[in-house]
Motif scaffolding. Structure first.
Motif, short mmCIF file in Angstrom:
data_model
loop_
_atom_site.label_atom_id
_atom_site.label_comp_id
_atom_site.label_asym_id
_atom_site.label_seq_id
_atom_site.Cartn_x
_atom_site.Cartn_y
_atom_site.Cartn_z
N TRP A 29 0.84 -1.21 0.00
CA TRP A 29 0.00 0.00 0.00
C TRP A 29 0.88 1.26 0.00
CZ3 TRP A 29 -2.19 3.59 3.82
CH2 TRP A 29 -3.36 4.19 3.36
N LEU A 30 1.94 1.21 0.78
CA LEU A 30 2.88 2.35 0.82
C LEU A 30 3.54 2.56 -0.55
CD1 LEU A 30 5.03 2.31 4.09
CD2 LEU A 30 3.51 4.10 3.30
N ALA A 51 1.09 4.05 -2.87
CA ALA A 51 0.85 5.47 -2.54
C ALA A 51 2.02 6.34 -3.03
CB ALA A 51 0.70 5.61 -1.03
N LYS A 53 0.03 6.97 7.37
CA LYS A 53 -0.34 5.94 6.39
C LYS A 53 -0.74 4.64 7.10
CE LYS A 53 0.22 7.83 2.34
NZ LYS A 53 -0.96 7.96 1.45
N GLU A 110 -4.16 5.06 8.30
CA GLU A 110 -5.09 4.96 7.16
C GLU A 110 -5.24 3.51 6.72
OE1 GLU A 110 -3.96 7.57 3.91
OE2 GLU A 110 -3.57 9.19 5.33
N TYR A 111 -4.13 2.81 6.69
CA TYR A 111 -4.15 1.39 6.28
C TYR A 111 -5.00 0.57 7.23
CZ TYR A 111 -2.37 -3.37 5.44
OH TYR A 111 -2.27 -4.72 5.19
#
Lengths: 131, 177
Positions: free
Chosen positions: A121-122, A125, B120, B123-124
């Motif tokens: 996910w990082l 992003a 983050k 959020e994750y």
């Protein structure tokens, strides 16, 4: 060939004549020594045949003593290697204690570092922010 | 000649058994059992009470080192640490190594980056479970394809030292975890 046989025959005759005139004491001592020599020969042959383990031990002893310097060097090397391993492990223990105490007390939990989903996910992003 | 051959044989034999010697012949590090710990140490390391006596000497020493640092922590840090101890101890050595490596690299980043990563993470965590599962599956697929690519390609220097083809033998297998 015939000459040799003749010479041998003459030598035997001379010895036999000498034997008749030899002193009884000398004769007895010669006989005893002969018996003792024969006995020793039998014993050493038997020892070699029957005691294989002893023979191996003797051989090992010879190998060890003739290579004592090499073996000492090997022993010193082994002790050195074990010492280095110990020292490295202790050093790593201290390093891990330092990192782990900081990591466990941090705001971001350890699971954030090993969660592959979060990692993906990082990455996504950061990719989208670059585009 | 015979002596030279003996030395050669000895050297080869030693070279072969050296790793075994390091791991096996070295005596274990003597560290206190759970019952031998002080009252304060027991209080700090309470989450590890069931695991303690199963740990090797080096791991015990590491946790004792952590317990020494515990006293200088803030109360919220202490609480976080105790909450995470059990799960941390249950992780595989490879996972712990991965976490440490990433933690160390994040510490080198700017405070802004650290803040961004924390946000983050929040959020994750707010994402639905199905989305998290999908992301994990995606990451696993990516990892598998990278692994197969590195297997198919010729073993170049970069492939040998690259992180995907490096054997996952952790240094922790012979050292403190």
């Amino acid at each position: 060939m015939n000459d040799d046989t003749e010479i041998g025959y003459k030598v035997r005759q001379t010895l036999n004549q000498g034997l008749d005139t030899i002193d009884n004491n000398v004769s007895r001592r010669l006989d005893l020594n002969r018996q003792a020599a024969l006995e020793n020969q039998r014993m050493s042959a038997g020892w070699l045949r029957l005691t294989g383990i002893g023979h191996v031990a003797e051989l090992a002893e010879f190998v060890v003593f003739s290579n004592a310097r090499t073996l000492l060097a090997v022993m010193a090397l082994s002790i050195g290697a074990a010492g280095t391993y110990y020292w490295k492990a202790l050093e790593q223990t201290q390093e891990f204690a330092e990192i782990d105490s900081a990591l466990l007390a941090d705001e971001l939990p350890p699971s954030a570092y090993i969660d592959r989903g979060f990692n993906a996910w990082l990455e996504r992003a950061s990719d989208s922010s670059l585009q | 000649m015979a002596r030279a051959r003996f030395r050669l044989i000895l050297a080869v034999a030693l070279w072969l058994v050296a790793p075994l010697g390091q791991a096996g012949i070295t005596p274990p590090l003597a560290q206190p059992s759970w019952s031998q710990l002080s009252k304060e140490q027991k209080q700090i390391l309470a989450p590890l009470a069931n695991e303690w006596d199963k740990m090797d000497g080096f791991r015990r020493k590491k946790w004792l080192g952590i317990s020494k640092r515990y006293g200088s922590m803030k109360s919220d840090e202490k609480a976080r640490m105790q909450r995470r101890m059990t799960d941390w101890a249950k992780l595989s050595p490879d996972d712990r190594k991965r976490a440490r490596d990433k933690y160390k690299s994040l510490q080198k980043a700017s405070p802004e980056t650290k803040d961004a990563v924390r946000k983050k993470w929040q959020e994750y965590n707010a994402l639905p479970e199905s989305e998290k599962k999908r992301l994990k599956a995606e990451a696993a697929l990516k990892k598998a394809s990278l692994a197969s690519k590195s297997k198919k390609s010729a073993p170049t220097t970069s492939a040998i030292i690259g992180k995907h083809s490096t054997p996952s033998v952790s240094t922790e297998q012979t050292a403190p975890q």
